[in-house]
Design an enzyme around this catalytic site. Structure first.
Site, PDB file in Angstrom:
ATOM      1  N   HIS A 186      -2.463   6.283   4.315  1.00 18.15           N
ATOM      2  CA  HIS A 186      -3.227   4.969   4.561  1.00 18.15           C
ATOM      3  C   HIS A 186      -4.593   5.416   4.406  1.00 18.15           C
ATOM      4  O   HIS A 186      -5.088   6.037   3.469  1.00 18.15           O
ATOM      5  CB  HIS A 186      -2.854   4.407   5.741  1.00 18.15           C
ATOM      6  CG  HIS A 186      -3.062   2.990   6.114  1.00 18.15           C
ATOM      7  ND1 HIS A 186      -3.789   2.179   5.155  1.00 18.15           N
ATOM      8  CD2 HIS A 186      -3.236   2.295   7.276  1.00 18.15           C
ATOM      9  CE1 HIS A 186      -4.294   0.930   5.646  1.00 18.15           C
ATOM     10  NE2 HIS A 186      -3.833   0.982   6.948  1.00 18.15           N
ATOM     11  N   HIS A 214      -0.244   2.382  -4.909  1.00 17.94           N
ATOM     12  CA  HIS A 214      -0.557   1.298  -3.928  1.00 17.94           C
ATOM     13  C   HIS A 214       0.903   0.516  -3.642  1.00 17.94           C
ATOM     14  O   HIS A 214       1.562   0.444  -4.520  1.00 17.94           O
ATOM     15  CB  HIS A 214      -1.739   0.352  -4.144  1.00 17.94           C
ATOM     16  CG  HIS A 214      -2.215  -0.218  -3.141  1.00 17.94           C
ATOM     17  ND1 HIS A 214      -1.682  -1.439  -2.555  1.00 17.94           N
ATOM     18  CD2 HIS A 214      -3.224   0.001  -2.114  1.00 17.94           C
ATOM     19  CE1 HIS A 214      -2.209  -2.006  -1.283  1.00 17.94           C
ATOM     20  NE2 HIS A 214      -3.208  -0.930  -1.253  1.00 17.94           N
ATOM     21  N   ASP A 269      -9.575   4.337  -2.059  1.00 18.77           N
ATOM     22  CA  ASP A 269      -9.620   5.821  -1.564  1.00 18.77           C
ATOM     23  C   ASP A 269     -10.125   6.836  -2.602  1.00 18.77           C
ATOM     24  O   ASP A 269     -10.603   7.822  -2.345  1.00 18.77           O
ATOM     25  CB  ASP A 269      -8.632   6.268  -0.835  1.00 18.77           C
ATOM     26  CG  ASP A 269      -8.447   5.479   0.530  1.00 18.77           C
ATOM     27  OD1 ASP A 269      -9.333   5.109   1.289  1.00 18.77           O
ATOM     28  OD2 ASP A 269      -7.177   5.311   1.081  1.00 18.77           O
TER      29      ASP A 269
END
Ligand code: ACO
Length: 434
Positions: A268, A307, A363
């Site tokens: 995460h 994702h 990210d």
């Protein structure tokens, strides 16, 4: 005429039920009407990791993962990132509408006023080892705030609720900055309320001996945009933790400490840290093909890729890729960007990634920008937690005000032993020779 229902026939009993379809969903409890006997609990759904289960109705954030769309309260993320500042977006997420000028001025003043923390918090942070991970410090300090504000337990009072919201949005930057300065062995910097939210955070982090800290405007704006992009992302792991813990009606500090813990994990919010470690391990563009082969053999993952919801380019990653170049004009080029861009290029042409619809997520590029801005790698998840505080609180509040919500309590499919007895109990019940 087609009806908005699903008909389910239970072949065990021949029973047939019709379940209404609402908003593209069927209510799972309806299935309980299908029973094999009067004492049967009824048919349940089995959905580990909530792959196909909506846990709430929400009006905050919309994602279309196939098209790569992200909107807060209806506004496209690209428009908000281009034309608004973080605290405006925070207001939008929490209140449902953008503030007018007067509301924005009052909101900013209120948040900045709440950036101060109790002096005992500093002593508390001092108790950590010098090399304690700042995310661990943040998580613990947020939990500790529950003991500083016992009134926070009164979660059903809207005035009390709002006070905790502004306290948390204000204080999270201060706690994050103090966690960093503790690791550096530097004195703690008081908040400067005339600075912007992002500017003050930079001040509390990086101020050295200067009388007045002046944030670089490009970096200040870049951080503000990063905050906008990370503010909410509907029902992800940490938000589900926030809602789940909050559903027990505990105070928001305790719930947020749990959400912060969930965010820390490498699958995460900890992924931005993992991306940088991965890029460092790859070391050069020449080593990329070998690394990709290892990933395809299942020996590790391409961090910052993939994702649960996006099966297309994450719109936040696109914004960040462009932003990186602007930041580098101030900070100098981070050589990691060349490895990242080439990694992305190869992955987006490789059947392994294409067939699994694996694209860069938020990210992938954020860490490279943070590093160029001189943030140490272990601060990256903390930089994610600051803006996500807003999303967690907006979702927490929505959950509390939703009459359909109850304490979160999933069912299970029990696969353990049937009843069995301790040997001594068994021996007593069936004595030898009896
Ligand atoms: N690298 C290589 N292969 C991957 C990756 C990856 N990053 N992500 C998924 N896959 C593969 C899986 O091995 C699997 O392949 P298989 O069907 O042959 O078994 C397939 O793609 C589907 O993967 P799942 O793990 O089932 O997908 P899930 O939706 O459960 O996971 C997740 C999503 C956790 C984000 C995953 O893509 C991942 O681990 N990514 C790397 C970590 C990361 O970047 N996390 C940040 C997410 S964004 C955020 O939280 C802010």
């Amino acid at each position: 005429m087609p009806k908005d229902t699903v008909t389910v026939i239970d072949n065990r009993t021949g029973q047939q039920i019709e379940i209404p379809i609402k908003d593209g969903t069927i209510a799972a409890p309806e299935l309980r009407k299908l029973k094999t006997s009067p004492d049967d609990f009824g048919l349940m759904t089995y959905d580990p990791a909530f792959m196909n289960t909506a846990n709430c109705r929400s009006a905050i954030t919309f994602i279309d993962g196939d098209k790569g769309i992200l909107r807060y309260r209806g506004y496209p993320i690209e428009e908000l990132a281009d034309h608004r500042e973080f605290l405006e977006v925070a207001y939008l997420l929490l209140e449902g509408e953008l503030p007018d000028r007067a509301q924005l001025a009052a909101w900013k003043a209120e948040i900045m006023d709440h950036t101060l923390v109790h002096e005992n918090i500093k002593k508390f942070i001092d108790g950590f080892q010098h090399d304690a991970h700042p995310m661990g410090i943040l998580q613990t300090a947020v939990a500790a705030l529950a003991t500083f504000y016992p009134d926070a337990r009164n979660i059903h009072d809207p005035v009390v609720r709002r006070l905790q919201i502004v306290r948390l949005i204000g204080k999270v930057t201060t706690l994050a900055a103090y966690a960093y300065r503790h690791s550096m062995g530097w004195y703690y910097v008081m908040p400067e309320t005339e600075l912007s939210y992002a500017g003050n955070f930079l001040n509390m982090l990086f101020r050295r001996t200067e009388v007045k800290y002046e944030p670089n405007p490009v970096l200040e704006r870049a951080l503000d945009i990063l905050f906008i992009l990370h503010a909410d992302h509907e029902q992800n792991c940490s938000t589900t933790a926030m809602r789940g813990i909050g559903s027990s009606h505990v105070d928001p500090y305790s719930a947020m400490a749990g959400a912060t813990a969930a965010l820390w994990g490498p699958l995460h919010g900890g992924a931005n840290e993992a991306v940088l470690r991965m890029l460092k391990e790859i070391g050069s563009v020449a080593n990329i093909p070998g690394f990709i082969e290892k990933v395809k053999k299942g020996e590790g993952r391409l961090m910052g890729f993939g994702h649960r919801i996006y099966k297309n380019y994450d719109p936040r990653a696109r914004i960040l890729r462009e932003m990186a170049e602007k930041v580098f004009q101030v900070t100098g080029r981070n050589p990691m960007i060349d490895i990242a861009v080439e990694l992305e290029r190869i992955a987006l042409h490789d059947d392994y990634f294409v067939s699994r619809k694996l694209y860069p997520n938020v990210d992938f590029y954020s860490g490279i920008i943070y590093q160029a801005m001189k943030f140490p790698v272990d601060m990256f998840p903390v930089l994610f937690a600051i803006p996500r505080t807003v999303g967690w609180l907006a979702q927490w509040q929505e959950m509390l005000l939703d009459p359909e919500q109850k304490i979160a309590r999933p069912r299970q499919v029990f696969i353990g032993h049937e009843v069995r007895h301790l040997p001594e109990v068994e021996a007593k019940a069936h004595p030898v020779g009896a």
